[in-house]
Write an enzyme that holds these catalytic residues in place. Structure first.
Site, mmCIF file in Angstrom:
data_model
loop_
_atom_site.group_PDB
_atom_site.id
_atom_site.type_symbol
_atom_site.label_atom_id
_atom_site.label_comp_id
_atom_site.label_asym_id
_atom_site.label_seq_id
_atom_site.Cartn_x
_atom_site.Cartn_y
_atom_site.Cartn_z
ATOM 1 N N CYS A 1 60.305 -33.843 34.035
ATOM 2 C CA CYS A 1 59.800 -34.494 32.911
ATOM 3 C C CYS A 1 58.625 -33.866 32.302
ATOM 4 C CB CYS A 1 59.640 -36.260 32.585
ATOM 5 S SG CYS A 1 59.369 -36.734 33.599
ATOM 6 N N CYS B 1 60.163 -25.986 30.368
ATOM 7 C CA CYS B 1 60.874 -25.395 31.394
ATOM 8 C C CYS B 1 61.670 -24.107 32.002
ATOM 9 C CB CYS B 1 62.251 -26.285 32.005
ATOM 10 S SG CYS B 1 61.743 -28.636 32.078
ATOM 11 N N CYS C 1 61.426 -31.689 28.870
ATOM 12 C CA CYS C 1 60.345 -30.745 28.508
ATOM 13 C C CYS C 1 60.813 -29.488 27.856
ATOM 14 C CB CYS C 1 59.737 -30.662 30.307
ATOM 15 S SG CYS C 1 61.696 -29.547 30.762
#
Length: 135
Positions: free
Chosen positions: A11, A89, A85
């Site tokens: 996250c 990511c 995210c």
């Protein structure tokens, strides 16, 4: 390299959702799954409300530290679970990706964090059943 499946929870701040998910997977997975967590922009500390919510479940995440997301962490993980995210990511072909849409516990009190924690627990339990089914 381990024979155990490995999961990376990601996250933004690695201070709430991903820390709770990692705590549950360590606890409920009982050593059958390698667990990692990281954030694209890690906070300085784990969210105190997340720590308190997990303590109610008998899981201590108070010693955890938010960690920066690295490409190596993604490369060595079989499953990458993202939690808000977005594009930060990294994506690697051949990895299993799941995006868990969960409210962000940042700035929330314990009452607001409990339902997020409970959603995470249900998802972690389902993930464990998929990765290491009970015989």
């Amino acid at each position: 390299m381990s024979d155990k499946p490995s999961v990376l929870f990601v996250c933004v701040h690695n201070a709430g959702r991903s820390q709770m998910a990692a705590g549950y997977l360590r606890h409920l997975g009982a050593g059958r799954i390698e667990v990692r967590s990281a954030g694209s922009a890690p906070a300085d500390t784990v969210n105190p409300a997340a720590v308190a919510a997990m303590a109610e479940e008998g899981i201590d995440i108070s010693a955890e530290q938010p960690k920066i997301l690295t490409t190596e962490a993604v490369e060595v993980s079989d499953v990458v679970v993202t939690m808000g995210c977005g594009d930060t990511c990294p994506f690697y072909p051949g990895k299993r990706y799941e995006d868990w849409t969960l409210d962000d516990p940042a700035g929330q009190g314990l009452e607001a964090v409990r339902p997020i924690r409970d959603q995470i627990r249900r998802r972690v339990e389902a993930l464990i059943e998929e990765l290491v089914p009970a015989s």
